[in-house]
Design an enzyme around this catalytic site. Structure first.
Site, PDB file in Angstrom:
ATOM      1  N   GLY A 164       8.916  10.054  61.974  1.00 30.59           N
ATOM      2  CA  GLY A 164      10.059   9.246  62.397  1.00 30.59           C
ATOM      3  C   GLY A 164       9.791   8.418  63.639  1.00 30.59           C
ATOM      4  N   GLY A 165       8.520   8.100  63.861  1.00 33.17           N
ATOM      5  CA  GLY A 165       8.173   7.229  64.988  1.00 33.17           C
ATOM      6  C   GLY A 165       8.220   7.922  66.341  1.00 33.17           C
ATOM      7  CD  GLU A 200      -4.354   6.485  64.127  1.00 26.08           C
ATOM      8  OE1 GLU A 200      -3.480   5.598  64.247  1.00 26.08           O
ATOM      9  OE2 GLU A 200      -4.415   7.238  63.161  1.00 26.08           O
ATOM     10  CG  HIS A 235       6.903   3.151  65.982  1.00 24.77           C
ATOM     11  ND1 HIS A 235       5.915   2.197  65.929  1.00 24.77           N
ATOM     12  CD2 HIS A 235       6.863   3.661  67.231  1.00 24.77           C
ATOM     13  CE1 HIS A 235       5.306   2.138  67.103  1.00 24.77           C
ATOM     14  NE2 HIS A 235       5.865   3.002  67.916  1.00 24.77           N
ATOM     15  CG  ASN A 289       5.679   9.658  54.534  1.00 22.78           C
ATOM     16  OD1 ASN A 289       5.507  10.410  55.490  1.00 22.78           O
ATOM     17  ND2 ASN A 289       5.886   8.371  54.685  1.00 22.78           N
ATOM     18  NE  ARG A 291       9.519  11.881  53.752  1.00 18.30           N
ATOM     19  CZ  ARG A 291       9.583  10.593  54.010  1.00 18.30           C
ATOM     20  NH1 ARG A 291      10.080   9.752  53.120  1.00 18.30           N
ATOM     21  NH2 ARG A 291       9.136  10.100  55.156  1.00 18.30           N
TER      22      ARG A 291
HETATM   23  P1  ADP Z   1       5.596   8.398  61.807  1.00 17.19           P
HETATM   24  O1  ADP Z   1       5.162   9.568  60.978  1.00 17.19           O
HETATM   25  O2  ADP Z   1       6.237   8.824  63.091  1.00 17.19           O
HETATM   26  O3  ADP Z   1       6.379   7.389  61.043  1.00 17.19           O
HETATM   27  P2  ADP Z   1       3.158   6.763  61.537  1.00 17.19           P
HETATM   28  O4  ADP Z   1       1.807   7.283  61.786  1.00 17.19           O
HETATM   29  O5  ADP Z   1       3.543   6.538  60.103  1.00 17.19           O
HETATM   30  O6  ADP Z   1       4.231   7.692  62.288  1.00 17.19           O
HETATM   31  O7  ADP Z   1       3.349   5.391  62.299  1.00 17.19           O
HETATM   32  C1  ADP Z   1       4.596   4.728  62.310  1.00 17.19           C
HETATM   33  C2  ADP Z   1       4.443   3.302  62.792  1.00 17.19           C
HETATM   34  O8  ADP Z   1       3.822   3.270  64.094  1.00 17.19           O
HETATM   35  C3  ADP Z   1       3.557   2.427  61.922  1.00 17.19           C
HETATM   36  O9  ADP Z   1       4.246   1.882  60.827  1.00 17.19           O
HETATM   37  C4  ADP Z   1       3.155   1.373  62.927  1.00 17.19           C
HETATM   38  O10 ADP Z   1       4.225   0.485  63.154  1.00 17.19           O
HETATM   39  C5  ADP Z   1       2.954   2.157  64.216  1.00 17.19           C
HETATM   40  N1  ADP Z   1       1.541   2.620  64.350  1.00 17.19           N
HETATM   41  C6  ADP Z   1       1.059   3.839  64.034  1.00 17.19           C
HETATM   42  N2  ADP Z   1      -0.283   3.907  64.249  1.00 17.19           N
HETATM   43  C7  ADP Z   1      -0.667   2.707  64.752  1.00 17.19           C
HETATM   44  C8  ADP Z   1      -1.920   2.112  65.162  1.00 17.19           C
HETATM   45  N3  ADP Z   1      -3.075   2.802  65.144  1.00 17.19           N
HETATM   46  N4  ADP Z   1      -1.912   0.828  65.598  1.00 17.19           N
HETATM   47  C9  ADP Z   1      -0.757   0.121  65.633  1.00 17.19           C
HETATM   48  N5  ADP Z   1       0.440   0.605  65.261  1.00 17.19           N
HETATM   49  C10 ADP Z   1       0.508   1.859  64.817  1.00 17.19           C
END
Ligand code: ADP
Length: 449
Positions: A164-165, A200, A235, A289, A291
């Site tokens: 969830g960001g 990352e 996010h 994900n 689900r």
């Molecule tokens: P969550 O599980 O909290 O949703 P994610 O890993 O899916 O986390 O990342 C959610 C969002 O965060 C991505 O869609 C992107 O917008 C941003 N994000 C995540 N990792 C990176 C990265 N390495 N570089 C730039 N943006 C990132």
């Protein structure tokens, strides 16, 4: 065959599952908190069981109460929707112990993908391209600084248990690292009870492209193309479409093949989404994900499939009802997430709906649990509806979205509908020219004083 499915969720996604089950001739049980006694999902299901007080930790997240509701009603399977317990391996394990089927993947796959470091390791081994980053968890600030130097700034510090960001912080330069590292850890500890983080490379101009996959648990899997969910705030996705405006048929076929083969190799069962950042023609895995996603209807629209029906069938032990070659894209679909929030402040505004009218007509789908006189409780997510349009091409889908938004009436609470009216005036949105950072920049420029 399942006789009765208990839907362990609320709101629009509970209705989505109840509708699919009913079309299949399967009975449905709703569960609800005391705050949701008048909710639409309770009214629509064949039976309903109150499982606790308003806070989700006392109701929608209470595993023993949910299992008791299954036993009382004789439900033989549970669909978790998204959120709540949908990616909780302990829940799936508990269901197994009680001989209740879970409509979703195994506890083991949920566990692997729920821990982002293990997920990334697994994907690397399966040949899926990943964002360059730390080799596992980063336990000290010193190591974090060293990784920042090695990869070059900017970098992003992310919670291993994240979702969830939350628990994600960017360090643009070495000076930001201490703050980013400490904040990501403490946020993660507070939100997930686990402060492990990894690092990352931070991509500055990516799009968010996710691939829908489906496995039968016996080594067969297909992909259903991509969804582009690049328009995000904090996010969180707000506008999703399929196919992605920037993905070529060749790129789709290739990344789709890699994803389908990866999930086939691990005998994955059910629906899953492999999320990527996409920059300069390259895909970088960020998470999987395990689900159904909020935005699954855009995929359903362009492929003409019912993903929830398919989830139920596969959980019953049937083979997949489509092969890769059966899956052909037809047209373009867009979903917008409508929240009960102020615009442009995005502050939650639950309250009583004094009038509700859903848009209709060709190619329009409104997934919502609203009705006239409904009081949105303040305890849960602010998503109150998803408007999905489908048309022969992207331009026609945008015109249809504009038309459908004009027909929608939600009175009594503020909503994020004005956001979408404004976005549909933007040349970049009309041409599909944006990255994951576009929406935040646009909001800053237009609305911050
Ligand atoms: P969550 O599980 O909290 O949703 P994610 O890993 O899916 O986390 O990342 C959610 C969002 O965060 C991505 O869609 C992107 O917008 C941003 N994000 C995540 N990792 C990176 C990265 N390495 N570089 C730039 N943006 C990132």
């Amino acid at each position: 065959m399942f006789q009765k499915i208990l839907v362990a969720n609320r709101g629009e996604i509970a209705l989505r599952v109840i509708r699919a089950a009913r079309e299949m001739g399967i009975g449905t049980v709703a569960i609800h908190s005391t705050a949701d006694s008048d909710a639409m999902h309770v009214r629509m299901a064949d039976e309903a069981v109150c499982i606790g007080p308003a806070p989700s930790s006392d109701s929608y997240l209470r595993i023993p109460a949910i299992i008791a509701a299954c036993e009382i009603t004789g439900a033989d399977a549970i669909h978790p929707g998204y959120g709540f317990l949908s990616e909780n391996a302990a829940f799936v394990q508990a269901l197994e112990d009680h001989d209740i089927a879970f409509i979703g993947p195994t506890a083991e796959h949920i566990r692997i993908m729920g821990d982002k470091i293990t997920a990334k390791d697994t994907m690397i081994k399966l040949g899926v391209p990943c964002v360059p980053g730390s080799d596992g968890g980063v336990p000290t600030l010193e190591e974090a600084k060293k990784i920042g130097e090695d990869f070059g700034y900017p970098v992003i510090v992310k919670a291993t248990a994240g979702g969830g960001g939350r628990g994600m912080k960017v360090a643009m330069t070495a000076d930001d690292m201490e703050m980013a590292y400490r904040t990501a850890r403490s946020e993660s500890k507070a939100a997930f009870g686990n402060d492990e983080v990894y690092i990352e490379k931070y991509l500055t101009t990516p799009r968010h492209i996710e691939i829908q996959v489906f496995g039968d648990g016996r080594g067969n899997a297909v992909h259903l193309g991509e969804r582009d969910c690049s328009l995000q705030r904090r996010h969180q996705k707000v506008f999703e479409e399929a196919p992605g405006p920037c993905i070529s048929p060749e790129e789709r076929a290739e990344i789709g093949r890699v994803c389908a083969e990866a999930v086939a190799k691990i005998n994955y069962v059910g629906a899953g989404t492999i999320e990527f950042l996409y920059e300069k023609g390259e895909f970088y895995f960020i998470e999987m994900n395990t689900r159904l996603q909020v935005e699954h209807p855009v995929t359903e629209a362009i492929f003409g499939v019912d993903l929830v029906r398919e989830q139920i069938r596969v959980a019953e032990g049937h083979p997949l009802s489509f092969k890769q070659d059966d899956l052909q894209i037809n047209g373009h679909a867009i979903e917008v997430r409508i929240n009960a929030e102020t615009f442009p402040g995005f502050a939650p505004r639950p309250g009583k709906i004094t009038a509700y009218h859903a848009p209709g007509g060709l190619g329009v789908r409104m997934d919502s649990a609203l009705y006239d006189g409904y009081s949105i409780p303040p305890y849960y997510d602010s998503l109150i509806g998803k408007l999905i349009v489908h048309a022969p091409d992207r331009q026609a889908a945008l015109a249809r979205l504009n038309r459908a938004l004009g027909e929608l009436i939600v009175d009594g609470v503020e909503t994020t509908v004005p956001l979408f009216h404004a976005l549909l005036q933007e040349p970049d949105v009309l041409t599909g020219d944006y990255t994951i950072h576009w929406l935040e920049h646009w909001l800053d420029q237009k609305f911050s004083k």
